[in-house]
Design a protein around this motif. Structure first.
Motif, PDB file in Angstrom:
ATOM      1  N   ILE A   1      61.752 -41.576 -39.547  1.00 12.90           N
ATOM      2  CA  ILE A   1      60.876 -43.009 -40.976  1.00 12.90           C
ATOM      3  C   ILE A   1      60.093 -43.833 -40.092  1.00 12.90           C
ATOM      4  CG2 ILE A   1      61.932 -43.952 -42.558  1.00 12.90           C
ATOM      5  CD1 ILE A   1      63.745 -41.876 -43.127  1.00 12.90           C
ATOM      6  N   ASP A   2      60.675 -44.138 -39.265  1.00 12.03           N
ATOM      7  CA  ASP A   2      59.636 -45.772 -39.179  1.00 12.03           C
ATOM      8  C   ASP A   2      58.818 -45.193 -38.233  1.00 12.03           C
ATOM      9  OD1 ASP A   2      62.296 -47.447 -39.614  1.00 12.03           O
ATOM     10  OD2 ASP A   2      63.682 -46.876 -37.330  1.00 12.03           O
ATOM     11  N   SER A   3      58.991 -44.608 -37.082  1.00 11.42           N
ATOM     12  CA  SER A   3      57.810 -43.500 -36.355  1.00 11.42           C
ATOM     13  C   SER A   3      56.733 -43.608 -37.721  1.00 11.42           C
ATOM     14  CB  SER A   3      57.831 -42.558 -36.394  1.00 11.42           C
ATOM     15  OG  SER A   3      59.006 -42.234 -35.364  1.00 11.42           O
ATOM     16  N   PHE A   4      57.208 -42.393 -39.115  1.00 11.82           N
ATOM     17  CA  PHE A   4      56.113 -42.488 -39.949  1.00 11.82           C
ATOM     18  C   PHE A   4      55.187 -43.780 -40.945  1.00 11.82           C
ATOM     19  CE2 PHE A   4      58.141 -38.191 -40.515  1.00 11.82           C
ATOM     20  CZ  PHE A   4      56.757 -37.645 -40.061  1.00 11.82           C
ATOM     21  N   ASN A   5      56.079 -44.820 -40.874  1.00 10.42           N
ATOM     22  CA  ASN A   5      55.906 -46.272 -40.849  1.00 10.42           C
ATOM     23  C   ASN A   5      54.366 -47.251 -40.375  1.00 10.42           C
ATOM     24  OD1 ASN A   5      56.971 -46.115 -43.656  1.00 10.42           O
ATOM     25  ND2 ASN A   5      58.957 -46.368 -42.930  1.00 10.42           N
ATOM     26  N   GLU A   6      54.673 -46.759 -38.550  1.00  6.68           N
ATOM     27  CA  GLU A   6      54.642 -46.961 -37.828  1.00  6.68           C
ATOM     28  C   GLU A   6      52.388 -46.725 -37.875  1.00  6.68           C
ATOM     29  OE1 GLU A   6      55.970 -47.175 -34.693  1.00  6.68           O
ATOM     30  OE2 GLU A   6      57.777 -48.438 -34.998  1.00  6.68           O
ATOM     31  N   ILE A   7      53.002 -45.353 -37.569  1.00  9.78           N
ATOM     32  CA  ILE A   7      51.357 -44.627 -38.180  1.00  9.78           C
ATOM     33  C   ILE A   7      50.922 -44.847 -39.025  1.00  9.78           C
ATOM     34  CG2 ILE A   7      51.175 -42.336 -38.715  1.00  9.78           C
ATOM     35  CD1 ILE A   7      52.987 -41.609 -36.664  1.00  9.78           C
ATOM     36  N   ILE A   8      51.449 -45.514 -40.408  1.00 11.28           N
ATOM     37  CA  ILE A   8      51.013 -45.058 -41.719  1.00 11.28           C
ATOM     38  C   ILE A   8      50.053 -46.752 -41.742  1.00 11.28           C
ATOM     39  CG2 ILE A   8      50.677 -45.989 -43.804  1.00 11.28           C
ATOM     40  CD1 ILE A   8      53.958 -44.480 -44.352  1.00 11.28           C
ATOM     41  N   SER A   9      51.029 -48.100 -41.310  1.00  9.86           N
ATOM     42  CA  SER A   9      49.979 -48.735 -41.043  1.00  9.86           C
ATOM     43  C   SER A   9      48.543 -48.980 -39.469  1.00  9.86           C
ATOM     44  CB  SER A   9      51.077 -50.264 -40.378  1.00  9.86           C
ATOM     45  OG  SER A   9      50.299 -50.794 -38.845  1.00  9.86           O
ATOM     46  N   TYR A  10      49.303 -48.191 -38.578  1.00 15.82           N
ATOM     47  CA  TYR A  10      48.004 -47.522 -38.218  1.00 15.82           C
ATOM     48  C   TYR A  10      46.599 -46.773 -38.046  1.00 15.82           C
ATOM     49  CZ  TYR A  10      45.420 -46.780 -33.434  1.00 15.82           C
ATOM     50  OH  TYR A  10      44.457 -46.320 -32.355  1.00 15.82           O
ATOM     51  N   ILE A  11      47.024 -46.240 -39.067  1.00 19.39           N
ATOM     52  CA  ILE A  11      45.655 -45.686 -39.582  1.00 19.39           C
ATOM     53  C   ILE A  11      44.646 -46.542 -41.132  1.00 19.39           C
ATOM     54  CG2 ILE A  11      45.761 -43.581 -41.401  1.00 19.39           C
ATOM     55  CD1 ILE A  11      47.857 -42.130 -40.564  1.00 19.39           C
ATOM     56  N   SER A  12      45.952 -47.373 -41.453  1.00 20.48           N
ATOM     57  CA  SER A  12      45.123 -47.959 -42.700  1.00 20.48           C
ATOM     58  C   SER A  12      44.756 -49.285 -41.849  1.00 20.48           C
ATOM     59  CB  SER A  12      46.698 -49.156 -42.960  1.00 20.48           C
ATOM     60  OG  SER A  12      47.478 -48.034 -44.201  1.00 20.48           O
ATOM     61  N   GLN A  13      45.376 -49.805 -40.863  1.00 19.90           N
ATOM     62  CA  GLN A  13      44.280 -50.399 -39.785  1.00 19.90           C
ATOM     63  C   GLN A  13      42.872 -50.821 -38.736  1.00 19.90           C
ATOM     64  OE1 GLN A  13      47.054 -53.113 -37.710  1.00 19.90           O
ATOM     65  NE2 GLN A  13      48.656 -53.413 -39.415  1.00 19.90           N
ATOM     66  N   ASP A  14      43.274 -49.317 -38.041  1.00 17.88           N
ATOM     67  CA  ASP A  14      42.349 -48.656 -36.986  1.00 17.88           C
ATOM     68  C   ASP A  14      40.930 -47.230 -37.346  1.00 17.88           C
ATOM     69  OD1 ASP A  14      44.808 -49.613 -35.774  1.00 17.88           O
ATOM     70  OD2 ASP A  14      43.792 -49.332 -33.777  1.00 17.88           O
ATOM     71  N   PHE A  15      41.411 -47.004 -38.764  1.00 13.12           N
ATOM     72  CA  PHE A  15      40.627 -46.147 -39.435  1.00 13.12           C
ATOM     73  C   PHE A  15      39.245 -46.652 -39.917  1.00 13.12           C
ATOM     74  CE2 PHE A  15      43.568 -43.708 -37.888  1.00 13.12           C
ATOM     75  CZ  PHE A  15      42.898 -42.223 -37.466  1.00 13.12           C
ATOM     76  N   LYS A  16      38.286 -47.611 -39.467  1.00 16.46           N
ATOM     77  CA  LYS A  16      37.519 -48.043 -39.789  1.00 16.46           C
ATOM     78  C   LYS A  16      36.067 -47.710 -40.563  1.00 16.46           C
ATOM     79  CE  LYS A  16      39.651 -51.597 -38.485  1.00 16.46           C
ATOM     80  NZ  LYS A  16      40.466 -52.660 -39.727  1.00 16.46           N
ATOM     81  N   GLU A  17      35.141 -48.184 -41.541  1.00  8.96           N
ATOM     82  CA  GLU A  17      33.519 -47.376 -42.002  1.00  8.96           C
ATOM     83  C   GLU A  17      33.049 -47.018 -40.703  1.00  8.96           C
ATOM     84  OE1 GLU A  17      31.880 -49.543 -44.969  1.00  8.96           O
ATOM     85  OE2 GLU A  17      34.330 -49.110 -46.520  1.00  8.96           O
ATOM     86  N   ARG A  18      32.517 -45.664 -40.376  1.00 11.51           N
ATOM     87  CA  ARG A  18      31.721 -45.464 -39.077  1.00 11.51           C
ATOM     88  C   ARG A  18      30.479 -45.910 -39.842  1.00 11.51           C
ATOM     89  NH1 ARG A  18      34.844 -43.470 -35.324  1.00 11.51           N
ATOM     90  NH2 ARG A  18      33.020 -42.913 -33.670  1.00 11.51           N
ATOM     91  N   GLY A  19      29.384 -45.808 -41.234  1.00 10.53           N
ATOM     92  CA  GLY A  19      28.816 -46.149 -41.549  1.00 10.53           C
ATOM     93  C   GLY A  19      28.645 -47.191 -42.109  1.00 10.53           C
ATOM     94  N   THR A  20      27.580 -47.610 -42.378  1.00  7.31           N
ATOM     95  CA  THR A  20      26.949 -49.266 -42.648  1.00  7.31           C
ATOM     96  C   THR A  20      25.985 -49.677 -44.724  1.00  7.31           C
ATOM     97  OG1 THR A  20      26.505 -49.289 -40.925  1.00  7.31           O
ATOM     98  CG2 THR A  20      26.197 -51.128 -42.165  1.00  7.31           C
ATOM     99  N   ARG A  21      27.324 -49.994 -44.818  1.00  9.90           N
ATOM    100  CA  ARG A  21      26.630 -50.739 -46.469  1.00  9.90           C
ATOM    101  C   ARG A  21      24.982 -51.258 -46.791  1.00  9.90           C
ATOM    102  NH1 ARG A  21      31.312 -48.455 -49.727  1.00  9.90           N
ATOM    103  NH2 ARG A  21      32.689 -47.982 -49.003  1.00  9.90           N
ATOM    104  N   SER A  22      24.570 -51.096 -47.506  1.00  6.94           N
ATOM    105  CA  SER A  22      23.394 -51.418 -47.581  1.00  6.94           C
ATOM    106  C   SER A  22      22.562 -51.424 -49.374  1.00  6.94           C
ATOM    107  CB  SER A  22      22.371 -51.602 -46.009  1.00  6.94           C
ATOM    108  OG  SER A  22      21.147 -52.109 -46.528  1.00  6.94           O
ATOM    109  N   THR A  23      21.978 -52.092 -49.015  1.00  9.94           N
ATOM    110  CA  THR A  23      20.815 -51.711 -50.784  1.00  9.94           C
ATOM    111  C   THR A  23      19.322 -51.593 -50.103  1.00  9.94           C
ATOM    112  OG1 THR A  23      20.748 -54.699 -50.718  1.00  9.94           O
ATOM    113  CG2 THR A  23      22.454 -53.774 -51.796  1.00  9.94           C
ATOM    114  N   LYS A  24      18.755 -50.613 -51.140  1.00  7.86           N
ATOM    115  CA  LYS A  24      17.471 -51.008 -51.479  1.00  7.86           C
ATOM    116  C   LYS A  24      16.549 -50.574 -52.928  1.00  7.86           C
ATOM    117  CE  LYS A  24      16.918 -45.699 -51.966  1.00  7.86           C
ATOM    118  NZ  LYS A  24      17.087 -44.921 -51.020  1.00  7.86           N
ATOM    119  N   LYS A  25      15.550 -51.198 -52.053  1.00  7.96           N
ATOM    120  CA  LYS A  25      14.569 -51.205 -54.069  1.00  7.96           C
ATOM    121  C   LYS A  25      14.014 -50.379 -54.725  1.00  7.96           C
ATOM    122  CE  LYS A  25      12.661 -55.932 -53.302  1.00  7.96           C
ATOM    123  NZ  LYS A  25      11.487 -56.367 -52.941  1.00  7.96           N
ATOM    124  N   GLN A  26      15.005 -49.647 -55.789  1.00  9.46           N
ATOM    125  CA  GLN A  26      14.109 -49.211 -56.763  1.00  9.46           C
ATOM    126  C   GLN A  26      12.594 -48.178 -56.546  1.00  9.46           C
ATOM    127  OE1 GLN A  26      16.915 -48.198 -59.764  1.00  9.46           O
ATOM    128  NE2 GLN A  26      18.393 -49.777 -59.715  1.00  9.46           N
TER     129      GLN A  26
END
Length: 366
Positions: free
Chosen positions: A278-303
């Protein structure tokens, strides 16, 4: 006592010089196999000598060991560290023209003094002898390994029987290579694929829990062929080889591919769970939440024909995609979403949900 494999099993009702702290309760375990397991072997005995068959004897031993291992897990689940008065019975179950072979292991789960258990283990030593049968087995093992190294090995029934019964772990990498080379053939004949997968699973399952883990996770960490990775994930799923320590190694590596494999494995199971999980899974949940970031970039463009801008996201592959970069939006070029995952992959969000659900269920049972 941190694993069922460390439980002491004896056939007697008492143990000399061992202090029993508590008797828990009788326990049992059952293994059911089709009678064809034996009839198929009788159809073509190639190893009969003096009225006995090595293959038949090893098959019986494998089923016996499976029953005892299940009994150990049952004892472990109720807090025992020893099983007294082990008895194993064999019965045939029949009905509607079909029959099954059932092996039943029973015993009494008890708790013995830990110091007594350690003393008993230290006193247990193997006899330093080499039997004629052992020499013959070792010779054949070396021949099989040599043929496998030179890609001359034929993966027939005799081969699978021998490497499974004798736990020849050296051939595991060559079995993976053989699977990869036969993929085209397997696609034309799915029955061959199923048979190879079943034989491979039985072979891996013949090893101890530690050896299974080492074999499979070493391959998960080094293989690059997607088909082989898929087969390894099948093994982990069917044999319940989820291992928290190995998962943490994959998650904390610098290789995003290995991290994604860890997320996939976290959707599988292990044979039993405890409070530490239980403790190990909770630590893994915390790690995934914090360390898996977006690898792409958000932006905008004119229509076109408008001064208004719309939201877009730019994938790692440099392709600009319309949308908000949600988990369900995938790049038109490479098929990845903004986090670097394909549609069929285990995603960080659904992995976290699966782990939270699992933790909740474990907490209710413990």
């Amino acid at each position: 006592m941190n694993s069922p494999k460390n439980i002491l099993v004896v056939t007697t009702s008492t143990i000399q010089n061992i202090k029993i702290e508590k008797y828990l309760k009788p326990i049992s375990a059952h293994v059911v196999a089709g009678t064809n397991v034996f009839s198929d072997m009788f159809a073509s005995f190639s190893d009969v000598f003096g009225g006995r068959s090595d293959t038949y004897q090893k098959q019986i031993s494998s089923i016996y060991n499976e029953a005892v291992n299940k009994l150990k897990i049952a004892a472990f689940e109720i807090g025992a560290n020893c099983i007294l008065d082990l008895k194993v019975d064999a019965d045939e179950i029949s009905g509607k023209g079909k029959s099954m072979f059932m092996l039943t292991a029973i015993g009494t789960a008890i708790i013995i003094e830990k110091s007594s258990l350690k003393s008993h283990e230290e006193e247990s030593q193997a006899f330093g002898i080499a039997t004629t049968e052992g020499i013959k087995t070792l010779k054949k093992k070396k021949e099989i390994i040599t043929k496998a190294e030179n890609t001359q090995q034929i993966f027939d029934e005799d081969f699978w029987d021998f490497v499974t019964a004798n736990q020849v772990k050296e051939v595991f990498p060559f079995l993976l290579r053989a699977y990869s080379k036969r993929l085209a053939q397997f696609q034309q004949d799915p029955s061959q694929n199923s048979q190879f997968q079943l034989s491979l699973m039985n072979y891996v399952d013949s090893f101890s829990e530690d050896e299974k883990t080492n074999l499979v996770y070493d391959a998960i960490s080094t293989e690059n062929d997607p088909a082989l990775i898929g087969q390894l994930l099948v093994l982990i799923s069917r044999l319940q080889l989820l291992n928290i320590e190995e998962i943490n190694k994959l998650l904390r590596s610098d290789n995003f591919i290995l991290q994604k494999r860890a997320l996939a494995i976290l959707h599988y199971d292990k044979p039993y769970y405890d409070k530490q999980d239980i403790d190990s899974f909770n630590e893994i949940i915390s790690y995934i939440s914090q360390d898996f970031k977006e690898r792409g970039t958000r932006s905008t463009k004119k229509q076109m024909l408008s001064s208004k801008e719309k939201e877009v996201w730019i994938c790692e592959c440099s392709k600009t995609n319309d949308g908000y970069g949600t988990e369900s939006e995938f790049c038109e070029s490479c098929g990845n979403n903004i986090w670097g995952f394909k549609a069929q992959s285990a995603q960080p969000a659904n992995t976290i949900k699966a782990l939270r659900d699992k933790v909740e269920l474990i907490q209710e049972l413990i």
